[in-house]
Design a protein around this motif. Structure first.
Motif, PDB file in Angstrom:
ATOM      1  N   LYS A 100      62.253  46.454  34.597  1.00  0.00           N
ATOM      2  CA  LYS A 100      62.401  46.778  33.184  1.00  0.00           C
ATOM      3  C   LYS A 100      61.753  45.736  32.266  1.00  0.00           C
ATOM      4  CE  LYS A 100      64.862  50.484  33.930  1.00  0.00           C
ATOM      5  NZ  LYS A 100      64.356  51.839  33.587  1.00  0.00           N
ATOM      6  N   SER A 101      61.048  44.780  32.854  1.00  0.00           N
ATOM      7  CA  SER A 101      60.365  43.712  32.097  1.00  0.00           C
ATOM      8  C   SER A 101      61.338  42.917  31.228  1.00  0.00           C
ATOM      9  CB  SER A 101      59.242  44.294  31.234  1.00  0.00           C
ATOM     10  OG  SER A 101      58.248  44.889  32.040  1.00  0.00           O
ATOM     11  N   ILE A 102      62.520  42.646  31.769  1.00  0.00           N
ATOM     12  CA  ILE A 102      63.484  41.778  31.090  1.00  0.00           C
ATOM     13  C   ILE A 102      63.175  40.352  31.549  1.00  0.00           C
ATOM     14  CG2 ILE A 102      65.919  41.314  30.654  1.00  0.00           C
ATOM     15  CD1 ILE A 102      66.501  44.188  31.562  1.00  0.00           C
ATOM     16  N   ILE A 103      62.197  39.774  30.875  1.00  0.00           N
ATOM     17  CA  ILE A 103      61.606  38.517  31.329  1.00  0.00           C
ATOM     18  C   ILE A 103      61.663  37.479  30.213  1.00  0.00           C
ATOM     19  CG2 ILE A 103      59.531  37.438  32.278  1.00  0.00           C
ATOM     20  CD1 ILE A 103      60.593  39.590  34.103  1.00  0.00           C
TER      21      ILE A 103
ATOM     22  N   ARG B 263      67.809  40.957  39.699  1.00  0.00           N
ATOM     23  CA  ARG B 263      66.444  40.428  39.621  1.00  0.00           C
ATOM     24  C   ARG B 263      65.426  41.565  39.735  1.00  0.00           C
ATOM     25  NH1 ARG B 263      62.318  38.346  42.891  1.00  0.00           N
ATOM     26  NH2 ARG B 263      61.211  36.591  41.877  1.00  0.00           N
ATOM     27  N   ARG B 264      65.660  42.458  40.671  1.00  0.00           N
ATOM     28  CA  ARG B 264      64.762  43.607  40.809  1.00  0.00           C
ATOM     29  C   ARG B 264      64.784  44.471  39.550  1.00  0.00           C
ATOM     30  NH1 ARG B 264      64.523  46.409  46.736  1.00  0.00           N
ATOM     31  NH2 ARG B 264      63.805  44.587  47.919  1.00  0.00           N
TER      32      ARG B 264
ATOM     33  N   ALA C 295      65.531  43.509  36.480  1.00  0.00           N
ATOM     34  CA  ALA C 295      64.880  42.797  35.376  1.00  0.00           C
ATOM     35  C   ALA C 295      63.364  42.862  35.499  1.00  0.00           C
ATOM     36  CB  ALA C 295      65.350  41.348  35.347  1.00  0.00           C
ATOM     37  N   LEU C 296      62.863  42.748  36.722  1.00  0.00           N
ATOM     38  CA  LEU C 296      61.416  42.833  36.932  1.00  0.00           C
ATOM     39  C   LEU C 296      60.921  44.249  36.629  1.00  0.00           C
ATOM     40  CD1 LEU C 296      61.075  40.739  40.219  1.00  0.00           C
ATOM     41  CD2 LEU C 296      60.184  40.117  37.966  1.00  0.00           C
TER      42      LEU C 296
ATOM     43  N   THR D 169      60.037  34.338  33.848  1.00  0.00           N
ATOM     44  CA  THR D 169      61.122  34.470  34.829  1.00  0.00           C
ATOM     45  C   THR D 169      62.115  35.528  34.362  1.00  0.00           C
ATOM     46  OG1 THR D 169      60.897  32.099  35.303  1.00  0.00           O
ATOM     47  CG2 THR D 169      62.901  33.188  36.093  1.00  0.00           C
ATOM     48  N   PRO D 170      62.573  36.403  35.273  1.00  0.00           N
ATOM     49  CA  PRO D 170      63.586  37.387  34.887  1.00  0.00           C
ATOM     50  C   PRO D 170      64.873  36.709  34.437  1.00  0.00           C
ATOM     51  CG  PRO D 170      62.944  37.646  37.200  1.00  0.00           C
ATOM     52  CD  PRO D 170      62.173  36.513  36.662  1.00  0.00           C
ATOM     53  N   ARG D 171      65.619  37.368  33.575  1.00  0.00           N
ATOM     54  CA  ARG D 171      66.864  36.793  33.073  1.00  0.00           C
ATOM     55  C   ARG D 171      67.999  37.801  33.230  1.00  0.00           C
ATOM     56  NH1 ARG D 171      64.288  38.278  28.120  1.00  0.00           N
ATOM     57  NH2 ARG D 171      65.550  39.743  26.898  1.00  0.00           N
TER      58      ARG D 171
ATOM     59  N   ILE E 178      65.554  33.566  38.889  1.00  0.00           N
ATOM     60  CA  ILE E 178      66.167  34.351  37.826  1.00  0.00           C
ATOM     61  C   ILE E 178      67.017  33.410  36.982  1.00  0.00           C
ATOM     62  CG2 ILE E 178      68.211  34.993  39.176  1.00  0.00           C
ATOM     63  CD1 ILE E 178      68.078  37.765  37.748  1.00  0.00           C
TER      64      ILE E 178
END
Length: 336
Positions: free
Chosen positions: A28-31, A22-23, A25-26, A44-46, A207
């Protein structure tokens, strides 16, 4: 390693890895940003399902050293699951053309079937039927459909995790009452991995699972069902009953979309569970309803197959008819 200690270790590992993912993804902007095809309203992160994959695959290594289950089963499950997770991970972080994804899916299914020894005998009306090479083809389509429908059904908070937990723990209860305790270790470990992730994915989700996790769960559950069928053909019917919510919603929706001429590989929001979540304005009631259907309807029918020797095909009809009614009630496959 002691089996009793392995389960909490897998749970804690999955929980911790989900927090790390989750950290990541946040950072790296994997949202997942809501759009017209989304069932969520908040970015929401994925990709959290990778935690399930890693925790479970590491547990397979541990039980291989402990010789807690058959080696071919570990190779079938670990190899096919890892391949599907890698394909899903790559698709989560970019895009893989549908034809190449499908080719990879069938290759993973073929791998699993090879190590399992093919498709097991099917028991219908008391007769054991060996389908031979036809069974192998049907088995490949079964595994590919199951992993894809699991991806289709992973569209609201917690639903895919709850379904996996209910199916695995329900199967463990069926195994226990039927005298197949030796089969319980793998679904128990998968349940622990899923539960660690569900702590972050339960509505409102912090997530999302992503294709890597959902596809992995789909093929893992499929391989577990085939392993059980090799021990007793009745157990295959039990698994089909336990997975009924996802099988009926996804299949009913697909058939209606195919009949209408839709491009079935395109994203959509026309599953029954998606219409239901929009009707009620929240994901939680629908996710809890899926758990309740599994616990109070499908699990008792699966137990009847094992304990009362209820004919498997008849059990499937009994289990699925109300689910089809619910699919119609909630407009599965309708235009949005």
């Amino acid at each position: 390693m002691n089996q009793a200690w392995l389960l909490p270790l897998v749970l804690v590992l999955s929980f911790s890895l989900t927090a790390v993912l989750r950290r990541y993804a946040l950072a790296k902007s994997i949202i997942d940003v809501p759009n017209a095809r989304s069932s969520h309203a908040v970015p929401t992160p994925r990709g959290g399902g990778v935690a399930i994959v890693v925790a479970f695959l590491l547990s397979l290594v541990a039980i291989a050293f402990g010789q807690l289950t058959d080696y071919p089963m570990l190779v079938a499950l670990g190899g096919a699951g890892a391949a599907i997770a890698v394909i899903g991970f790559m698709d989560d972080h970019g895009h893989i053309a549908a034809r190449w994804r499908l080719l990879g899916h069938f290759a993973a299914a073929a791998w699993a079937l090879f190590w399992l020894g093919g498709f097991p005998v099917v028991r219908v009306l008391g007769l054991d039927i060996d389908l031979g090479w036809i069974g192998a083809v049907l088995g490949a389509f079964y595994l590919v459909w199951l992993l894809n429908l699991y991806n289709f059904m992973d569209g609201i908070d917690g639903i895919a995790s709850v379904e996996a937990l209910c199916a695995c723990l329900g199967a463990c209860l069926v195994y226990w009452v039927g005298g197949f305790e030796q089969l319980m270790i793998l679904p128990l470990l998968l349940s622990a991995a899923v539960l660690g992730f569900l702590c972050w994915n339960f509505p409102p989700a912090r997530i999302f699972m992503g294709d890597a996790g959902s596809g992995f769960l789909g093929i893992a559950l499929g391989v577990l069902s085939l392993q059980a069928a090799w021990k007793d053909p009745s157990l295959f019917w039990c698994w089909l009953v336990l997975l009924g919510v996802f099988i009926v919603d996804a299949t009913f929706t697909l058939i209606r979309r195919l009949a209408r001429g839709d491009k079935v590989y395109e994203a959509h929001r026309s599953h029954a569970y998606q219409f239901a979540s929009r009707q009620y304005g929240r994901h939680l009631p629908v996710t809890l309803a899926v758990g309740a259907i599994n616990l109070f309807w499908l699990l008792p029918i699966a137990l009847c197959v094992m304990l009362l020797k209820l004919e498997g095909a008849l059990a499937l009809v009994i289990a699925y008819v109300p689910l089809v009614v619910l699919a119609v009630r909630y407009r599965a496959g309708d235009l949005e």
